[in-house]
Design a protein around this motif. Structure first.
Motif, PDB file in Angstrom:
ATOM      1  N   SER A 128       0.610  -1.198   0.100  1.00  0.00           N
ATOM      2  CA  SER A 128      -0.076   0.279  -0.169  1.00  0.00           C
ATOM      3  C   SER A 128       1.011   1.110  -0.046  1.00  0.00           C
ATOM      4  O   SER A 128       0.666   2.223  -0.779  1.00  0.00           O
ATOM      5  CB  SER A 128      -0.878  -0.158   0.848  1.00  0.00           C
ATOM      6  N   LEU A 167      -6.030   1.138  -0.371  1.00  0.00           N
ATOM      7  CA  LEU A 167      -5.061   0.384  -1.457  1.00  0.00           C
ATOM      8  C   LEU A 167      -4.426  -1.148  -0.502  1.00  0.00           C
ATOM      9  O   LEU A 167      -4.359  -1.731  -1.048  1.00  0.00           O
ATOM     10  CB  LEU A 167      -3.704   0.681  -1.367  1.00  0.00           C
ATOM     11  N   HIS A 226      -7.313  -3.116   1.310  1.00  0.00           N
ATOM     12  CA  HIS A 226      -7.660  -4.141   0.375  1.00  0.00           C
ATOM     13  C   HIS A 226      -7.259  -4.620  -0.252  1.00  0.00           C
ATOM     14  O   HIS A 226      -7.318  -6.080  -0.664  1.00  0.00           O
ATOM     15  CB  HIS A 226      -9.234  -3.667   0.763  1.00  0.00           C
ATOM     16  N   PHE A 227      -7.056  -3.547  -1.095  1.00  0.00           N
ATOM     17  CA  PHE A 227      -6.495  -4.175  -2.670  1.00  0.00           C
ATOM     18  C   PHE A 227      -5.420  -5.420  -2.919  1.00  0.00           C
ATOM     19  O   PHE A 227      -5.206  -6.291  -2.995  1.00  0.00           O
ATOM     20  CB  PHE A 227      -5.754  -2.878  -3.459  1.00  0.00           C
ATOM     21  N   CYS A 254      -5.893  -8.460  -4.422  1.00  0.00           N
ATOM     22  CA  CYS A 254      -5.132  -8.329  -5.894  1.00  0.00           C
ATOM     23  C   CYS A 254      -3.868  -8.237  -5.867  1.00  0.00           C
ATOM     24  O   CYS A 254      -3.090  -7.366  -5.541  1.00  0.00           O
ATOM     25  CB  CYS A 254      -5.879  -7.201  -6.454  1.00  0.00           C
ATOM     26  N   ASN A 286      -4.987  -2.974 -12.471  1.00  0.00           N
ATOM     27  CA  ASN A 286      -6.053  -3.331 -11.613  1.00  0.00           C
ATOM     28  C   ASN A 286      -6.385  -2.599 -10.123  1.00  0.00           C
ATOM     29  O   ASN A 286      -7.961  -2.799 -10.190  1.00  0.00           O
ATOM     30  CB  ASN A 286      -6.769  -4.880 -11.379  1.00  0.00           C
ATOM     31  N   PHE A 287      -6.346  -1.335 -10.157  1.00  0.00           N
ATOM     32  CA  PHE A 287      -6.254  -1.213  -8.876  1.00  0.00           C
ATOM     33  C   PHE A 287      -8.024  -0.267  -9.546  1.00  0.00           C
ATOM     34  O   PHE A 287      -9.286  -0.246  -8.629  1.00  0.00           O
ATOM     35  CB  PHE A 287      -5.480   0.179  -8.463  1.00  0.00           C
ATOM     36  N   PHE A 336     -11.207  -1.973  -9.184  1.00  0.00           N
ATOM     37  CA  PHE A 336     -10.926  -2.875  -7.423  1.00  0.00           C
ATOM     38  C   PHE A 336     -11.928  -1.286  -7.329  1.00  0.00           C
ATOM     39  O   PHE A 336     -12.831  -1.829  -6.474  1.00  0.00           O
ATOM     40  CB  PHE A 336     -10.270  -2.770  -6.652  1.00  0.00           C
ATOM     41  N   LEU A 337     -11.697  -0.043  -7.361  1.00  0.00           N
ATOM     42  CA  LEU A 337     -12.330   0.592  -6.745  1.00  0.00           C
ATOM     43  C   LEU A 337     -13.694   0.852  -8.189  1.00  0.00           C
ATOM     44  O   LEU A 337     -14.364   1.300  -6.636  1.00  0.00           O
ATOM     45  CB  LEU A 337     -11.767   2.105  -7.239  1.00  0.00           C
ATOM     46  N   TYR A 396     -15.199  -1.678  -4.502  1.00  0.00           N
ATOM     47  CA  TYR A 396     -15.700  -1.097  -3.719  1.00  0.00           C
ATOM     48  C   TYR A 396     -16.189  -0.365  -2.622  1.00  0.00           C
ATOM     49  O   TYR A 396     -16.435   0.991  -3.283  1.00  0.00           O
ATOM     50  CB  TYR A 396     -14.015  -0.601  -3.505  1.00  0.00           C
TER      51      TYR A 396
END
Length: 241
Positions: free
Chosen positions: A51, A74, A76-77, A81, A94-95, A98-99, A102
């Motif tokens: 993160s 970040l 959690h990401f 992932c 791929n963040f 993800f958002l 989220y």
């Protein structure tokens, strides 16, 4: 006796948030802390290191939601992932996706597109810059011959239902927040181009935006007016396939 591969898999699962298996707990050497506590240290280090590395990639997101929100997202990401390649500069692509799902980001629906703008910036900044394409005749021939055009390797196109270019200007201090009304401002198309080591942003509309969106989707273009083709090339956006 548990084999090494099984222990490695169990350790990886624990790092990603699962409860440690008994075989793994028994394999951890005793110390000042119990095995499960020692494993939690590794888990925390994994989340914090990833993160922290990614927070520098998404400073604009932080400008909108704050450091604590971004750090938690970040973390959690990182668990959802984890990296699949031993190259940290490739991690985070791929963040933005993800958002989009989220739960904590539901109140800032534009955040994913801001993150995508930042990821494109990061990716271009770490890419090998390709030679500039300026051969108008070759581009025209590619259209006539049906081989078509593609986005230049130095270019990325972002199509957003939010005013992402204006949001970038706000976050970078070029536009006052009061000057932007997201609820009434429509979406925007942004072209990012790497030139001499620097990433430049262009807000597009009209035929230029429409044509580039069709090119990115691989659609047949038909004839393109000479002035439009020249503009696309001058912007550093295209080259023949």
């Amino acid at each position: 006796m548990t084999d090494l591969l099984s222990l490695q898999r169990s350790f990886a699962q624990t790092i990603l948030g699962q409860a440690p298996e008994e075989e793994l707990l028994r394999a951890v050497k005793p110390g000042d802390l119990p095995p499960d506590a020692r494993l939690r240290i590794h888990q925390n280090n994994f989340r914090e290191s990833l993160s922290s590395a990614l927070s520098g990639v998404f400073p604009l997101c932080e400008a909108f939601v704050g450091e604590l929100f971004l750090k938690q997202a970040l973390r959690h990401f990182a668990l959802a992932c984890p990296p699949n390649k031993a190259a940290l500069f490739l991690y985070g692509a791929n963040f933005p996706d993800f958002l989009r799902t989220y739960p904590a980001a539901e109140s800032v629906p534009y955040l994913a597109d801001v993150a995508l703008l930042e990821w494109y910036t990061h990716a271009l900044s770490n890419a090998s810059e390709e030679a500039i394409f300026e051969d108008y005749a070759a581009a025209h021939a590619a259209i006539e011959e049906g081989t078509g055009l593609r986005l230049h390797g130095n270019a990325r196109l972002l199509v957003s239902s939010f005013p992402v270019y204006d949001l970038w200007q706000v976050a970078s201090g070029q536009l006052e927040p009061e000057a932007l009304d997201i609820s009434s401002r429509g979406g925007q198309v942004v072209l990012l181009v790497l030139h001499e080591g620097q990433v430049f942003y262009q807000s597009l509309e009209g035929p230029v935006a429409d044509c580039l969106m069709r090119i990115e989707h691989g659609e047949a273009l038909g004839l393109i007016e000479a002035d439009l083709l020249k503009e696309l090339i001058d912007r550093g956006a295209i080259k023949p396939r």
